[in-house]
Structures are given as C-alpha cells and as structure tokens.
Write a protein that holds these residues in place. Sequence first.
Motif, PDB file in Angstrom:
ATOM      1  N   MET A 107       0.852  -1.171   0.000  1.00 35.25           N
ATOM      2  CA  MET A 107       0.000   0.000   0.000  1.00 35.25           C
ATOM      3  C   MET A 107       0.895   1.230   0.000  1.00 35.25           C
ATOM      4  O   MET A 107       1.764   1.376   0.827  1.00 35.25           O
ATOM      5  CB  MET A 107      -0.876  -0.058   1.253  1.00 35.25           C
ATOM      6  N   ASP A 108       0.670   2.122  -0.935  1.00 36.52           N
ATOM      7  CA  ASP A 108       1.517   3.303  -0.983  1.00 36.52           C
ATOM      8  C   ASP A 108       1.046   4.338   0.016  1.00 36.52           C
ATOM      9  O   ASP A 108      -0.088   4.337   0.452  1.00 36.52           O
ATOM     10  CB  ASP A 108       1.576   3.879  -2.409  1.00 36.52           C
ATOM     11  N   GLY A 109       1.947   5.224   0.400  1.00 41.22           N
ATOM     12  CA  GLY A 109       1.668   6.215   1.433  1.00 41.22           C
ATOM     13  C   GLY A 109       0.522   7.146   1.098  1.00 41.22           C
ATOM     14  O   GLY A 109      -0.133   7.676   1.968  1.00 41.22           O
ATOM     15  N   ASP A 110       0.254   7.373  -0.211  1.00 42.02           N
ATOM     16  CA  ASP A 110      -0.799   8.292  -0.613  1.00 42.02           C
ATOM     17  C   ASP A 110      -2.190   7.748  -0.303  1.00 42.02           C
ATOM     18  O   ASP A 110      -3.133   8.507  -0.181  1.00 42.02           O
ATOM     19  CB  ASP A 110      -0.697   8.595  -2.112  1.00 42.02           C
ATOM     20  N   SER A 111      -2.346   6.432  -0.188  1.00 38.14           N
ATOM     21  CA  SER A 111      -3.671   5.855   0.017  1.00 38.14           C
ATOM     22  C   SER A 111      -3.962   5.560   1.489  1.00 38.14           C
ATOM     23  O   SER A 111      -4.956   4.947   1.796  1.00 38.14           O
ATOM     24  CB  SER A 111      -3.817   4.586  -0.820  1.00 38.14           C
ATOM     25  N   VAL A 112      -3.104   6.011   2.376  1.00 40.59           N
ATOM     26  CA  VAL A 112      -3.266   5.741   3.796  1.00 40.59           C
ATOM     27  C   VAL A 112      -3.903   6.951   4.484  1.00 40.59           C
ATOM     28  O   VAL A 112      -3.466   8.079   4.299  1.00 40.59           O
ATOM     29  CB  VAL A 112      -1.896   5.412   4.443  1.00 40.59           C
ATOM     30  N   HIS A 113      -4.926   6.693   5.283  1.00 44.65           N
ATOM     31  CA  HIS A 113      -5.558   7.757   6.071  1.00 44.65           C
ATOM     32  C   HIS A 113      -4.484   8.419   6.932  1.00 44.65           C
ATOM     33  O   HIS A 113      -3.644   7.728   7.515  1.00 44.65           O
ATOM     34  CB  HIS A 113      -6.653   7.147   6.944  1.00 44.65           C
ATOM     35  N   PRO A 114      -4.480   9.742   7.052  1.00 49.04           N
ATOM     36  CA  PRO A 114      -3.445  10.421   7.843  1.00 49.04           C
ATOM     37  C   PRO A 114      -3.345   9.921   9.289  1.00 49.04           C
ATOM     38  O   PRO A 114      -2.264   9.905   9.862  1.00 49.04           O
ATOM     39  CB  PRO A 114      -3.879  11.893   7.812  1.00 49.04           C
ATOM     40  N   GLY A 115      -4.461   9.479   9.855  1.00 48.16           N
ATOM     41  CA  GLY A 115      -4.429   8.973  11.218  1.00 48.16           C
ATOM     42  C   GLY A 115      -3.728   7.625  11.343  1.00 48.16           C
ATOM     43  O   GLY A 115      -3.277   7.258  12.421  1.00 48.16           O
ATOM     44  N   VAL A 116      -3.630   6.897  10.243  1.00 47.44           N
ATOM     45  CA  VAL A 116      -2.990   5.583  10.228  1.00 47.44           C
ATOM     46  C   VAL A 116      -1.536   5.686   9.763  1.00 47.44           C
ATOM     47  O   VAL A 116      -0.722   4.821  10.056  1.00 47.44           O
ATOM     48  CB  VAL A 116      -3.783   4.614   9.310  1.00 47.44           C
ATOM     49  N   ALA A 117      -1.198   6.761   9.065  1.00 43.99           N
ATOM     50  CA  ALA A 117       0.134   6.909   8.469  1.00 43.99           C
ATOM     51  C   ALA A 117       1.291   6.595   9.420  1.00 43.99           C
ATOM     52  O   ALA A 117       2.248   5.927   9.013  1.00 43.99           O
ATOM     53  CB  ALA A 117       0.290   8.299   7.861  1.00 43.99           C
ATOM     54  N   PRO A 118       1.255   7.019  10.703  1.00 45.40           N
ATOM     55  CA  PRO A 118       2.381   6.696  11.586  1.00 45.40           C
ATOM     56  C   PRO A 118       2.593   5.192  11.790  1.00 45.40           C
ATOM     57  O   PRO A 118       3.688   4.773  12.133  1.00 45.40           O
ATOM     58  CB  PRO A 118       2.007   7.367  12.915  1.00 45.40           C
ATOM     59  N   LEU A 119       1.554   4.393  11.559  1.00 45.34           N
ATOM     60  CA  LEU A 119       1.667   2.943  11.718  1.00 45.34           C
ATOM     61  C   LEU A 119       1.705   2.218  10.376  1.00 45.34           C
ATOM     62  O   LEU A 119       1.541   1.000  10.312  1.00 45.34           O
ATOM     63  CB  LEU A 119       0.508   2.405  12.557  1.00 45.34           C
ATOM     64  N   SER A 120       1.972   2.940   9.292  1.00 49.95           N
ATOM     65  CA  SER A 120       1.984   2.316   7.971  1.00 49.95           C
ATOM     66  C   SER A 120       3.066   1.240   7.853  1.00 49.95           C
ATOM     67  O   SER A 120       2.963   0.353   7.012  1.00 49.95           O
ATOM     68  CB  SER A 120       2.139   3.367   6.875  1.00 49.95           C
ATOM     69  N   PHE A 121       4.075   1.264   8.732  1.00 50.06           N
ATOM     70  CA  PHE A 121       5.109   0.225   8.719  1.00 50.06           C
ATOM     71  C   PHE A 121       4.531  -1.157   9.043  1.00 50.06           C
ATOM     72  O   PHE A 121       5.127  -2.179   8.725  1.00 50.06           O
ATOM     73  CB  PHE A 121       6.254   0.557   9.685  1.00 50.06           C
ATOM     74  N   LEU A 122       3.348  -1.202   9.666  1.00 53.11           N
ATOM     75  CA  LEU A 122       2.703  -2.483   9.980  1.00 53.11           C
ATOM     76  C   LEU A 122       1.935  -3.053   8.794  1.00 53.11           C
ATOM     77  O   LEU A 122       1.750  -4.272   8.706  1.00 53.11           O
ATOM     78  CB  LEU A 122       1.703  -2.315  11.131  1.00 53.11           C
ATOM     79  N   LEU A 123       1.467  -2.194   7.897  1.00 52.95           N
ATOM     80  CA  LEU A 123       0.535  -2.615   6.862  1.00 52.95           C
ATOM     81  C   LEU A 123       1.127  -3.669   5.938  1.00 52.95           C
ATOM     82  O   LEU A 123       2.288  -3.584   5.537  1.00 52.95           O
ATOM     83  CB  LEU A 123       0.069  -1.401   6.052  1.00 52.95           C
ATOM     84  N   GLY A 124       0.322  -4.682   5.649  1.00 52.18           N
ATOM     85  CA  GLY A 124       0.730  -5.759   4.765  1.00 52.18           C
ATOM     86  C   GLY A 124       0.601  -7.108   5.453  1.00 52.18           C
ATOM     87  O   GLY A 124       0.027  -7.232   6.533  1.00 52.18           O
ATOM     88  N   ARG A 125       1.159  -8.129   4.789  1.00 54.35           N
ATOM     89  CA  ARG A 125       1.131  -9.500   5.331  1.00 54.35           C
ATOM     90  C   ARG A 125       2.516  -9.854   5.853  1.00 54.35           C
ATOM     91  O   ARG A 125       3.527  -9.561   5.218  1.00 54.35           O
ATOM     92  CB  ARG A 125       0.724 -10.489   4.240  1.00 54.35           C
ATOM     93  N   TRP A 126       2.533 -10.511   6.994  1.00 54.85           N
ATOM     94  CA  TRP A 126       3.753 -10.942   7.667  1.00 54.85           C
ATOM     95  C   TRP A 126       3.650 -12.439   7.926  1.00 54.85           C
ATOM     96  O   TRP A 126       2.584 -12.916   8.338  1.00 54.85           O
ATOM     97  CB  TRP A 126       3.906 -10.209   9.001  1.00 54.85           C
ATOM     98  N   ARG A 127       4.739 -13.157   7.702  1.00 55.14           N
ATOM     99  CA  ARG A 127       4.693 -14.609   7.884  1.00 55.14           C
ATOM    100  C   ARG A 127       5.995 -15.088   8.515  1.00 55.14           C
ATOM    101  O   ARG A 127       7.061 -14.578   8.184  1.00 55.14           O
ATOM    102  CB  ARG A 127       4.485 -15.282   6.534  1.00 55.14           C
ATOM    103  N   GLY A 128       5.869 -16.060   9.429  1.00 59.99           N
ATOM    104  CA  GLY A 128       7.065 -16.585  10.070  1.00 59.99           C
ATOM    105  C   GLY A 128       6.737 -17.678  11.058  1.00 59.99           C
ATOM    106  O   GLY A 128       5.729 -18.369  10.918  1.00 59.99           O
ATOM    107  N   GLU A 129       7.608 -17.807  12.056  1.00 54.93           N
ATOM    108  CA  GLU A 129       7.464 -18.857  13.050  1.00 54.93           C
ATOM    109  C   GLU A 129       7.593 -18.286  14.448  1.00 54.93           C
ATOM    110  O   GLU A 129       8.230 -17.258  14.658  1.00 54.93           O
ATOM    111  CB  GLU A 129       8.538 -19.930  12.846  1.00 54.93           C
ATOM    112  N   GLY A 130       6.989 -19.000  15.383  1.00 52.68           N
ATOM    113  CA  GLY A 130       7.062 -18.578  16.770  1.00 52.68           C
ATOM    114  C   GLY A 130       7.129 -19.771  17.696  1.00 52.68           C
ATOM    115  O   GLY A 130       7.056 -20.927  17.268  1.00 52.68           O
ATOM    116  N   GLU A 131       7.289 -19.446  18.958  1.00 53.33           N
ATOM    117  CA  GLU A 131       7.268 -20.487  19.980  1.00 53.33           C
ATOM    118  C   GLU A 131       6.483 -19.973  21.170  1.00 53.33           C
ATOM    119  O   GLU A 131       6.438 -18.780  21.446  1.00 53.33           O
ATOM    120  CB  GLU A 131       8.678 -20.904  20.372  1.00 53.33           C
TER     121      GLU A 131
END
Length: 158
Positions: free
Chosen positions: A1-25
């Motif tokens: 998602m590009d920065g232009d399409s993000v609501h200004p209130g969400v922009a500070p957390l745009s680093f979270l946006l997207g899919r994340w995959r991995g492993e945990g314990e």
Amino acid sequence: MDGDSVHPGVAPLSFLLGRWRGEGEGGFPTINSFKYGEELTFSHSAHKQPVIVYSQKTWKLGSGEPMHSESGYWRPKPNGSIEVVIAQSTGLVEVQKGTFDAENKVVKLQSELVGNALKVREITRVFNVVDAEMSYVVEMATNLVNLQPHLKAFLKKL
C-alpha cells in the motif's frame, strides 16, 4: 500500500501494513512448550476511519493443522496512544490500550479488559519492526500465574 492511500491517522503505523509470515514459539508454566507457523495481516482502507484491520492465524509447523486465529481493529490516536480490540477463536476478547513509537517502529499494548475468559486475567503485547522483520512478545497472567512470557515470534513481510 503506498503512502498516498493511507488515512493520515494511520500513516504513523503504515510500517505495519501488509502481510507478515514466520514462526514462533510458545509456553507457559501450565502448558507444554510448542512451536508454530503464523501469518499476520494489517490492512486499511483510506476511505474509512483511521483504523487498521488486524487478523492472525497460526498452524502446527509439521502438519499445517490450524491452531489459533484472532482478528480485530487497531485505532491509533494523534498523541501516540492506540486502542485495540481483538476477538480470539477461543471466544476470548481483549480490549487493549497502549502506545506506539512510529520512529522506532514499536507498539506496546496492555489489556484493559479480558472478557469471556475463565482463567486469563491480563495480556500484554509488544511489536517491534526492524527493516522487513517483525518480532513480538505476548505475556499473559492467569488466576494462578503472574504476568510472564507466553508467545514470541519473528515474521518477515511478504
């Protein structure tokens, strides 16, 4: 998602946006330790309110058998605070408040309410993003055990 399409209130957390995959314990004094695969998704529609839609699913590493899922909404505030609601597949519901540090890409959450839970009293979550890798730690307290680590995972952005 590009920065232009993000609501200004969400922009500070745009680093979270997207899919994340991995492993945990995971582990806890009252259960056996375990390892799992996981996928987190943070999404947002700029045409709506300043809210991030969150979903998570986990599975057994060997078999791929589903283990746990949850979903909810993250609502960042201009003052660096955040409100989060999460509904788990077990029926447990969390209302959390916390803070975010956009510069260091850290979100810290503390339960205000854990509902529909017979044993769980408190849950904390800390998310940290460095480059394209997210790590998180979940701590939990029950009626019998004080707050201590329950889950930790490392995820890469897809």
